[in-house]
Scaffold this motif. Structure first.
Motif, PDB file in Angstrom:
ATOM      1  N   CYS A   1       2.397 -41.661  25.024  1.00  0.00           N
ATOM      2  CA  CYS A   1       1.651 -40.721  24.193  1.00  0.00           C
ATOM      3  C   CYS A   1       1.600 -41.312  22.782  1.00  0.00           C
ATOM      4  O   CYS A   1       2.634 -41.370  22.103  1.00  0.00           O
ATOM      5  CB  CYS A   1       2.317 -39.349  24.180  1.00  0.00           C
TER       6      CYS A   1
ATOM      7  N   THR B   1       0.500 -32.005  23.893  1.00  0.00           N
ATOM      8  CA  THR B   1       1.468 -32.934  24.474  1.00  0.00           C
ATOM      9  C   THR B   1       2.383 -32.221  25.465  1.00  0.00           C
ATOM     10  O   THR B   1       2.683 -32.755  26.542  1.00  0.00           O
ATOM     11  CB  THR B   1       2.294 -33.589  23.362  1.00  0.00           C
TER      12      THR B   1
ATOM     13  N   ARG C   1      -5.492 -39.242  19.584  1.00  0.00           N
ATOM     14  CA  ARG C   1      -4.325 -39.111  20.462  1.00  0.00           C
ATOM     15  C   ARG C   1      -4.708 -39.590  21.853  1.00  0.00           C
ATOM     16  O   ARG C   1      -5.728 -39.144  22.401  1.00  0.00           O
ATOM     17  CB  ARG C   1      -3.870 -37.655  20.509  1.00  0.00           C
TER      18      ARG C   1
ATOM     19  N   ASP D   1       6.870 -41.018  23.400  1.00  0.00           N
ATOM     20  CA  ASP D   1       5.954 -40.373  22.466  1.00  0.00           C
ATOM     21  C   ASP D   1       6.109 -41.039  21.098  1.00  0.00           C
ATOM     22  O   ASP D   1       7.208 -41.091  20.541  1.00  0.00           O
ATOM     23  CB  ASP D   1       6.268 -38.872  22.359  1.00  0.00           C
TER      24      ASP D   1
ATOM     25  N   PHE E   1      -3.207 -40.530  25.914  1.00  0.00           N
ATOM     26  CA  PHE E   1      -2.170 -40.404  26.932  1.00  0.00           C
ATOM     27  C   PHE E   1      -2.520 -41.381  28.049  1.00  0.00           C
ATOM     28  O   PHE E   1      -3.564 -41.221  28.706  1.00  0.00           O
ATOM     29  CB  PHE E   1      -2.100 -38.978  27.484  1.00  0.00           C
TER      30      PHE E   1
END
Length: 683
Positions: free
Chosen positions: A294, A122, A361, A269, A363
């Protein structure tokens, strides 16, 4: 008494001397407070001696009449120079990256050391995002330890073209002399506003402040009051209170409050314990135009097909059990984000989507555009998965065609399959809808990869980041989902072909093929399922199976009953071996230690949480074991009841039960003999 007298001293002087003299006295008081070596009484557990990085300067000597009354004064002073707090009883210091976090031993605040890779990745992604976004604002981002960018070329086709493109970009960036330089740990007035909605201990936010340049502010929020207090202490302990502000609010309400165009966050995030579904609606509204989301999902059991109805209620998509479940989970969360953003005339652009360990995860950037939102239906697809052989087909939800300067939208036609599978005759499962467009931005991934490879000492998991991003750049971005070689071999009950030979066979047949970061045995290819099974038939002829042992109704029998329509060539090709494998990169890391996965949820009242292994022994609370109730109210198949005349014994031991049975039979025989003898003597 001395402290109270000192606090009232300026008041008395201001009434007797005047405002001009009072101002000079206050300056003297401030100088006396900053004098090093002054002792203070009644030190609490939160007070520590401030470490000084610069040698102290000799202050001006105060007047004699004030020196005795200003010794014991304490003030807050500059927040940047606030002394870091001491450790409270039961606290430890956890160090990760450049951050040092105060962490309670009691499980009051959640922390998982396994997700260091998540936090490192990240930081790397936000740094490159800030570099691109702030370049448009005339700000140059400077990362400590970063030298000239190293181009990481993973293709052998035309590396010179890539090098020229990279040099052109570097030259363009160098020609633009930025008036502002953004460094780590300093506030940038033109920088990014970051929100960590579920911060827990604040480790991630502290690392942002210490490792990511070009930030204006960081809001670390948590609904737990204990977590918010710990975040504030950690910000003070790491000296980033000027950048990081702690917040104790509901994450959704906080994001809803920041929906205004001038109040939105540039980076949001979200790393919840479980599903992020109830935060997504607020997140797509609170992120700025072109901002970065995120998102982490740890509810992989739901997204991987164990509970399709629950997945639909949370993400609006039905998950199915298949070998490609991890990539399907990535596409499900992207579909959910795009669907919720479309409600507000916004759309997403995925930058990087990875499946790591026990979580996924993503993005993504979020933009606004009513015309582009109309393309959303054609970006989603349903998946038809055969329950027999595992073949799958995608069906787009909509169709768009270009008619001159205009775009025409219409309903899609289908289905792409019949009522039964054409290969094995079994039924199909219907899953989705899911995101059917690319899940990565190859250009952006190359930037992150080059930055990590050029500065390997920046992150503790740099080798793994480089290996995973290298595999991501090798994936076929326009091919959704994948097959696995072991599942193909298991279907027809034959030996598993080596990956190199199988990829070579697909390349010889004129198809494209790549691996996937989500599974080490994955095969991503644009070849139709018929071509894949033809290659497997050719492999079976080289490694025959016993046809007589196959059931007539089995998928293996029906697949092998058809002759292949092509002659597969399994000669190894050079381009079948990916560059990441040739360079021996860390692509699929082994588990660091036993039981390293998800940790227990933090308890609101604190206290040491129950060990996960103890919880597994209790069958995940489905069947609790207490002292008052037995484990089972009924005997199992191996729990034998052995009778010994008057008494009865229950045992699991097979040998014990046999001995007891023989003993019982012998006693019965003795009793019968004695009874027979008594009868004979009576006659």
């Amino acid at each position: 008494m001395l402290i109270q007298t000192t606090r009232l001293l300026p008041f008395f002087i201001s009434h007797q001397i005047g405002p001009s003299c009072c101002r000079s006295v206050r300056q003297i008081l401030r100088l006396s407070v900053g004098t090093p070596g002054l002792a203070c009484r009644g030190r609490t557990s939160m007070d520590v001696e401030a470490p000084s990085s610069t040698p102290p300067q000799a202050p001006a000597e105060p007047p004699a009449e004030l020196s005795s009354s200003t010794i014991d004064i304490q003030t807050a002073g500059d927040p940047k120079e606030t002394p870091p707090p001491e450790l409270l009883p039961g606290e430890t210091v956890v160090k990760e990256g450049k951050a040092a976090i105060l962490f309670p031993n009691a499980n009051e605040v959640f922390y998982n050391p396994v997700q260091e890779f998540n936090r490192d990745l990240t930081c790397a992604v936000i740094t490159e995002f800030a570099r691109d976004l702030l370049a448009e604002r005339g700000v140059k981002v400077v990362v400590p330890g970063e030298k000239e960018k190293v181009l990481v070329s993973l293709t052998e086709e035309d590396p010179e073209v890539d090098a020229e493109a990279d040099l052109t970009t570097e030259k363009k960036n160098g020609d633009e002399e930025s008036a502002v330089v953004a460094t780590v740990g300093e506030k940038c007035e033109l920088g990014l506003r970051v929100l960590e909605g579920l911060a827990a201990s604040g480790l991630r936010s502290v690392r942002f402040a210490l490792e990511v340049p070009g930030l204006l502010s960081i809001t670390a929020n948590d609904f737990s009051a204990k977590a918010a207090a710990l975040i504030a202490r950690n910000a003070q302990y790491n000296g980033v209170s000027h950048l990081l502000q702690a917040s104790c609010k509901d994450a959704s309400m906080l994001m809803y409050e920041k929906r205004g165009k001038k109040e939105r966050y540039d980076v949001i995030d979200l790393d919840p314990y479980g599903s992020p579904s109830h935060f997504l609606d607020a997140a797509v509204q609170a992120v700025s135009e072109g901002g970065l989301l995120c998102i982490t999902c740890t509810d992989m059991a739901v997204m991987a097909g164990n509970s399709g109805e629950t997945c639909y209620s949370k993400y609006g998509s039905v998950s199915i059990k298949a070998k490609y479940c991890h990539e399907m989970a990535l596409r499900i969360i992207l579909h959910s984000l795009d669907q919720r953003a479309g409600v507000y005339q916004r759309y997403i652009q995925p930058l990087l989507s990875v499946s790591v360990d026990f979580y996924i995860r993503v993005f993504v950037r979020v933009f606004t555009g009513q015309a582009t939102v109309k393309n959303s239906a054609s970006k989603q697809a349903l998946v038809y998965n055969c329950v027999g052989c595992g073949s799958f087909h995608l069906q787009r939800m909509g169709r768009r065609t270009i008619n001159g300067k205009h775009m025409k939208y219409s309903a899609a036609s289908g289905p792409p399959v019949g009522t039964e599978c054409e290969h094995c005759g079994q039924r199909h499962q219907l899953g989705g809808p899911l995101w059917a467009e690319p899940i990565h931005d190859s250009q952006f991934v190359h930037k992150v990869l080059s930055a990590v490879a050029g500065n390997p000492s920046r992150f503790g998991t740099a080798k793994r980041i480089e290996g995973m991003l290298s595999v991501v750049t090798e994936e076929l971005d326009d091919v959704p989902l994948y097959y696995t070689v072991d599942s193909l071999s298991s279907t027809i009950h034959c030996n598993t072909p080596p990956l190199l030979k199988f990829r070579s066979a697909l390349l010889h047949a004129g198809h494209r093929v790549s691996i996937s970061h989500a599974c080490k045995n994955a095969i991503k290819t644009d070849a139709p399922s018929a071509a894949i099974w033809d290659i497997m038939r050719c492999w079976e002829k080289m490694n025959p199976v016993k046809r007589e042992k196959l059931s007539v109704t089995s998928p293996a029998f029906k697949i092998l009953s058809t002759e292949p329509s092509l002659e597969a060539c399994f000669t190894a090709r050079e381009d079948a071996n990916p560059q990441s494998r040739k360079r021996h990169l860390t692509r699929f890391q082994e588990n660091p230690h036993a039981f390293w996965g998800p940790k227990a949820r933090a308890k609101a009242g604190g206290g040491i949480s129950t060990n996960l292994q103890d919880k597994r022994k209790k069958f995940q609370n489905k069947r609790k074991i207490t002292d008052s109730s037995p484990l089972k109210n009924f005997p199992c198949k191996r729990f034998r009841e052995v009778g010994l005349g008057i008494s009865t014994i229950h045992t699991h031991n097979t040998h014990t039960s046999i001995v007891l049975c023989l003993l019982q039979i012998s006693l019965f025989l003795v009793f019968f003999v004695v009874l027979h003898l008594c009868f004979m003597f009576s006659i």
